[in-house]
Scaffold this motif. Sequence first.
Motif, PDB file in Angstrom:
ATOM      1  N   GLY A 167       8.156   0.123 -11.871  1.00 40.24           N
ATOM      2  CA  GLY A 167       7.118  -0.164 -10.893  1.00 40.24           C
ATOM      3  C   GLY A 167       6.598  -1.574 -11.060  1.00 40.24           C
ATOM      4  N   TYR A 168       5.647  -1.916 -10.222  1.00 40.26           N
ATOM      5  CA  TYR A 168       5.029  -3.229 -10.216  1.00 40.26           C
ATOM      6  C   TYR A 168       3.522  -3.012 -10.161  1.00 40.26           C
ATOM      7  N   ARG A 169       2.771  -3.862 -10.862  1.00 45.08           N
ATOM      8  CA  ARG A 169       1.324  -3.696 -10.849  1.00 45.08           C
ATOM      9  C   ARG A 169       0.635  -5.019 -11.125  1.00 45.08           C
TER      10      ARG A 169
END
Length: 159
Positions: free
Chosen positions: A54-56
């Motif tokens: 994921g990306y955050r």
Amino acid sequence: MPKTTLDAIDQRIIGELQADARLSNVELADRVGLSPSPCLRRVKRLEREGIIQGYRAVLNRDSVGLGFSAYLAVKIEGHANVHALDFEDTVCAMPEVLACHLVSGDSDYLLEVVTADLEHYRRFLVERLLNLPIVREVKSNIAIQTRKATAPLPLGPRL
């Protein structure tokens, strides 16, 4: 050992995305020496295979009012798998718990917890964590200063 073999280009892609996940595909491709289409295919494969999960956004904890960090060594009663799994599910659902690790040694779990301040931490500890019937003992280590909290994984050559 990773389940998927990462070649040098995959490692460069991951390294660049760990440093700045907001790179456009064109910028990323340029940095790793690919044209955009094969670069995007590799990124999509890395996502599909679960290597990129994921990306955050990484937030400044003090700026959002969560500047108090504690590391808790937790001992639980017994070690029946179903009870331990219930404990894990319960603490992982607590928003204050950033990380939950099953560990070896003197304790069973190591938790990373963030709250606004010492009073909020006290309430979390006394009213929530210590109320879990499986919890036998908790030892808290309070972070006085954080110098490094979110670092990229070291994907280079292994020692």
